[in-house]
Design an enzyme around this catalytic site. Structure first.
Site, PDB file in Angstrom:
ATOM      1  N   HIS A 105       0.842  -1.202   0.000  1.00 20.91           N
ATOM      2  CA  HIS A 105       0.000   0.000   0.000  1.00 20.91           C
ATOM      3  C   HIS A 105       0.873   1.246   0.000  1.00 20.91           C
ATOM      4  O   HIS A 105       1.851   1.331   0.727  1.00 20.91           O
ATOM      5  CB  HIS A 105      -0.888   0.004   1.252  1.00 20.91           C
ATOM      6  CG  HIS A 105      -1.813   1.167   1.309  1.00 20.91           C
ATOM      7  ND1 HIS A 105      -3.035   1.179   0.666  1.00 20.91           N
ATOM      8  CD2 HIS A 105      -1.691   2.384   1.902  1.00 20.91           C
ATOM      9  CE1 HIS A 105      -3.624   2.342   0.866  1.00 20.91           C
ATOM     10  NE2 HIS A 105      -2.832   3.094   1.616  1.00 20.91           N
ATOM     11  N   ASP A 131     -14.712   3.961   7.467  1.00 23.56           N
ATOM     12  CA  ASP A 131     -13.596   4.767   6.953  1.00 23.56           C
ATOM     13  C   ASP A 131     -14.054   5.621   5.770  1.00 23.56           C
ATOM     14  O   ASP A 131     -13.677   6.786   5.655  1.00 23.56           O
ATOM     15  CB  ASP A 131     -12.423   3.871   6.552  1.00 23.56           C
ATOM     16  CG  ASP A 131     -11.323   4.695   5.896  1.00 23.56           C
ATOM     17  OD1 ASP A 131     -10.772   5.590   6.585  1.00 23.56           O
ATOM     18  OD2 ASP A 131     -11.038   4.493   4.707  1.00 23.56           O
ATOM     19  N   ARG A 173     -13.592  14.049   6.783  1.00 27.53           N
ATOM     20  CA  ARG A 173     -12.261  14.629   7.022  1.00 27.53           C
ATOM     21  C   ARG A 173     -11.833  15.491   5.845  1.00 27.53           C
ATOM     22  O   ARG A 173     -11.229  16.549   6.011  1.00 27.53           O
ATOM     23  CB  ARG A 173     -11.225  13.519   7.246  1.00 27.53           C
ATOM     24  CG  ARG A 173     -11.354  12.829   8.585  1.00 27.53           C
ATOM     25  CD  ARG A 173     -10.573  11.537   8.610  1.00 27.53           C
ATOM     26  NE  ARG A 173      -9.159  11.734   8.390  1.00 27.53           N
ATOM     27  CZ  ARG A 173      -8.327  10.819   7.869  1.00 27.53           C
ATOM     28  NH1 ARG A 173      -8.778   9.623   7.539  1.00 27.53           N
ATOM     29  NH2 ARG A 173      -7.067  11.088   7.686  1.00 27.53           N
ATOM     30  N   SER A 211      -7.060   4.835   9.343  1.00 30.52           N
ATOM     31  CA  SER A 211      -7.800   4.754   8.069  1.00 30.52           C
ATOM     32  C   SER A 211      -7.140   3.728   7.142  1.00 30.52           C
ATOM     33  O   SER A 211      -7.796   2.811   6.627  1.00 30.52           O
ATOM     34  CB  SER A 211      -7.824   6.144   7.423  1.00 30.52           C
ATOM     35  OG  SER A 211      -8.135   6.079   6.069  1.00 30.52           O
ATOM     36  N   LYS A 260      -8.354  -0.633   6.456  1.00 29.77           N
ATOM     37  CA  LYS A 260      -8.621  -1.200   5.115  1.00 29.77           C
ATOM     38  C   LYS A 260      -7.698  -2.388   4.840  1.00 29.77           C
ATOM     39  O   LYS A 260      -8.106  -3.403   4.294  1.00 29.77           O
ATOM     40  CB  LYS A 260      -8.407  -0.131   4.033  1.00 29.77           C
ATOM     41  CG  LYS A 260      -9.478   0.945   4.053  1.00 29.77           C
ATOM     42  CD  LYS A 260      -9.350   1.878   2.873  1.00 29.77           C
ATOM     43  CE  LYS A 260      -8.238   2.864   3.007  1.00 29.77           C
ATOM     44  NZ  LYS A 260      -8.614   4.218   3.367  1.00 29.77           N
TER      45      LYS A 260
HETATM   46  N1  URA Z   1      -5.066   7.321   2.571  1.00 34.46           N
HETATM   47  C1  URA Z   1      -6.059   6.745   3.291  1.00 34.46           C
HETATM   48  O1  URA Z   1      -6.581   5.695   2.919  1.00 34.46           O
HETATM   49  N2  URA Z   1      -6.479   7.359   4.424  1.00 34.46           N
HETATM   50  C2  URA Z   1      -5.949   8.503   4.874  1.00 34.46           C
HETATM   51  O2  URA Z   1      -6.363   8.990   5.900  1.00 34.46           O
HETATM   52  C3  URA Z   1      -4.913   9.112   4.115  1.00 34.46           C
HETATM   53  C4  URA Z   1      -4.488   8.483   2.968  1.00 34.46           C
END
Ligand code: URA
Length: 435
Positions: free
Chosen positions: A82, A161, A168, A183, A187
Site C-alpha cells: 500500500h 472509513d 475529514r 484509516s 482497510k
Molecule cells: N489514505 C487513506 O486511505 N487514508 C488517509 O487517511 C490518508 C491516505
C-alpha cells in the site's frame, strides 16, 4: 452515548475508552450521530491527537464496520502493498507482477485517485477492456491460477472509513497521524493479506512532508499491523518530486511496462525492486530481503515480470497487446510544452502543484463523480538536480481539451524552482521500518 461529553473530553485531551470509540463508529455508520458532531470531534482529535490505544481501537472499529475478506482459500502467504499516496506513483503495476512472478500471491484492492493523488484503479482502466471489479470467487480463483489479482475496493469494506474520510476531506482533518494510520490500516486488515508492505511517501507531494512525521506515521502503522498479528514493514520513500516521468493514467501504465522491460526511470526501478524484494521475503520465498531483491531483479531482467503483467491483463479482460503496441491506449490530441524561464539547476518541484496540474489536464478528479480523460497527463522531463538551459523543455502536458491543458500549463509553470547553484538529487528510499 452522549456525543457532547465525548467531544468535551477530547477537547480537553482526555483519552477515550475502547468502548466509547466502538459506540462512536457504530452510531456514525448507522447514521445515528450527525456529521456536525463527528466533525467537531475530528477537529478536537486533530488538535489533541489520539493515543496509541485510541488509534488501535479506532482501527479495529473501522476494520469490522463492514465486510472483511477471507483469503484463506488462496495457497501461500498473501502479501499486500500500500502507498500512502503521491504523484506519478505507478509502483503497484511494477511491484505486483515482480512479486507474483517470484511465487508470492497478490490479492490486492486498490483505490481511485482524488485531488492531487492518482489511483491504481484509474490507471488500470486505461487498458482497453480491463475490469477492475469482479465477484469474490473469481478474484480468489484468479490469484490461485495466475498468482495475482488487483481490483477496486469493494463497496462494503470499511464503510466507517469511507464515511469518516469524506468528512475529514471537507473539514480539513485529513493530515493527522492517528486518523491516517487507522484509516489505512483498517482497510489493509479488512482486506485479509497475511503480510503488508507500506510505502510511506514523504516530501512535497505527500501528506507527510517532513521525514520525522513520515517516520512516526510508519512506526504507528507497523505497530497496528503487528498488534493485529500481521507482519508489517514500512519503507519511507521520496515524494519530494513526482515518481518517474509520467503523471496521468495511460502514460503511467506505459511507464510501468517500460520499467518491466528494463527501460524504466531509475527511481521507479530502484523503488520497485526494493519493495518487491521485501514482499518476496515476507511471502516466505526468500531468506532475506536482499535475496528477495535478487529474485525480483532476475524476474525483471528475464522478462518474467513483464510476462506476468501480460497474464494479469488478460485474466482481467484487458488486451495484453498494449504491452507491445502503445497506440492501443486512449490517445491525446493536444500537447503543450512547459519551457524553462531561465538557465540553472532544478532545486525543487512543488509536487502537489504538478498533481493538480495533471488533474486539470483531465487525468484526475476534483470530485468523486468526475469523468477522466485517461490519455491526459504530464511528463516531467527535468527532475531535481538536473541542469537546464533557458527555453529548454521542463515538462509536456497532454489532453484533449485545449482550455483544460492551457490551464494545467499555467499551474505547472509555478511548480519548478530553479537555482543558480548545483543541487543534490534526493535518495528514493529514505528508511525501512519493521524489518
Ligand atoms: N489514505 C487513506 O486511505 N487514508 C488517509 O487517511 C490518508 C491516505
Amino acid at each position: 452515548m452522549n456525543m457532547v461529553t465525548l467531544i468535551e473530553k477530547k477537547k480537553r485531551g482526555i483519552v477515550l475508552s475502547d468502548e466509547e470509540i466502538k459506540e462512536l463508529i457504530k452510531g456514525f455508520v448507522k447514521g445515528e450521530i450527525p456529521d456536525y458532531q463527528v466533525s467537531a470531534l475530528l477537529m478536537a482529535i486533530f488538535f489533541k491527537g489520539l493515543s496509541k490505544e485510541e488509534t488501535f481501537a479506532l482501527t479495529d472499529a473501522m476494520r469490522y464496520s463492514g465486510d472483511t475478506i477471507d483469503l484463506s482459500s488462496i495457497n501461500g502467504i498473501k502479501v499486500d502493498k500500500h502507498s500512502t499516496g503521491g504523484v506519478g506513483d505507478k509502483t503497484t503495476l511494477v511491484v505486483a507482477p515482480l512479486a507474483a512472478a517470484c511465487g508470492v500471491p497478490i490479492a490486492k484492492m486498490s483505490g481511485r485517485g482524488l485531488g492531487f493523488t492518482g489511483g491504481t484503479v484509474d490507471k488500470m482502466e486505461s487498458i482497453p477492456g480491463f475490469r477492475t471489479s469482479m465477484e469474490a470467487e473469481e478474484f480468489l480463483n484468479q490469484v490461485n491460477k495466475i498468482g495475482m489479482a488487483v481490483i477496486g475496493q469493494s463497496e462494503n469494506i470499511t464503510p466507517a472509513d469511507k464515511k469518516l474520510y469524506a468528512l475529514r476531506d471537507v473539514t480539513s482533518t485529513v493530515d493527522n497521524l492517528g486518523l491516517i494510520s487507522s484509516s489505512i490500516m483498517s482497510k489493509k486488515l479488512a482486506a485479509g493479506s497475511d503480510a503488508i508492505v507500506l510505502d510511506v511517501k514523504c516530501g512535497a507531494g505527500a501528506f507527510m512532508e517532513k521525514l520525522d512525521e513520515a517516520v512516526e506515521l510508519a512506526k504507528m502503522m507497523v505497530e497496528i499491523g503487528s498488534n493485529a498479528g500481521r507482519r508489517t514493514v514500512a519503507a519511507i520513500t521520496d515524494m519530494g518530486q513526482p515518481l518517474g516521468v509520467a503523471v496521468g493514467n495511460s502514460i503511467e501504465v506505459i511507464e510501468a511496462i517500460e520499467t518491466l522491460k528494463g527501460n524504466g526511470p531509475e527511481d521507479i526501478t530502484k523503488l520497485a525492486l526494493k519493495l518487491s524484494g521485501i514482499m518476496v521475503y515476507l511471502g516466505g520465498k526468500a531468506s532475506s530481503p536482499e535475496e528477495g531483491q535478487n529474485m525480483t531483479r532476475t524476474a525483471l531482467e528475464s522478462g518474467r515480470g513483464l510476462a506476468k503483467l501480460g497474464e494479469f491483463i488478460e485474466a482481467q479482460g484487458g488486451d495484453s497487446a498494449v504491452i507491445q503496441d502503445y497506440s492501443l491506449f486512449p490517445q491525446h490530441t493536444i500537447e503543450m510544452e512547459l519551457k524553462s524561464p531561465k538557465a540553472g539547476y532544478i532545486k525543487a518541484i512543488e509536487t502537489k502543484r504538478i498533481g493538480y496540474a495533471s488533474l486539470y489536464t483531465g487525468a484526475g478528479r476534483a470530485t468523486k463523480d468526475d469523468i477522466l480523460d485517461l490519455s491526459a497527463g504530464i511528463k516531467i522531463w527535468k527532475k531535481i538536480a538536473d541542469k537546464v538551459d533557458e527555453g529548454q523543455t521542463l515538462a509536456v502536458l497532454y489532453g484533449n481539451d485545449e482550455s483544460k491543458v492551457a490551464k494545467a500549463l499555467s499551474i505547472a509553470q509555478e511548480a519548478f524552482v530553479i537555482s543558480d547553484e548545483p543541487c543534490e538529487s534526493p535518495q528514493i528510499i529514505k528508511e525501512i521500518i519493521g524489518l
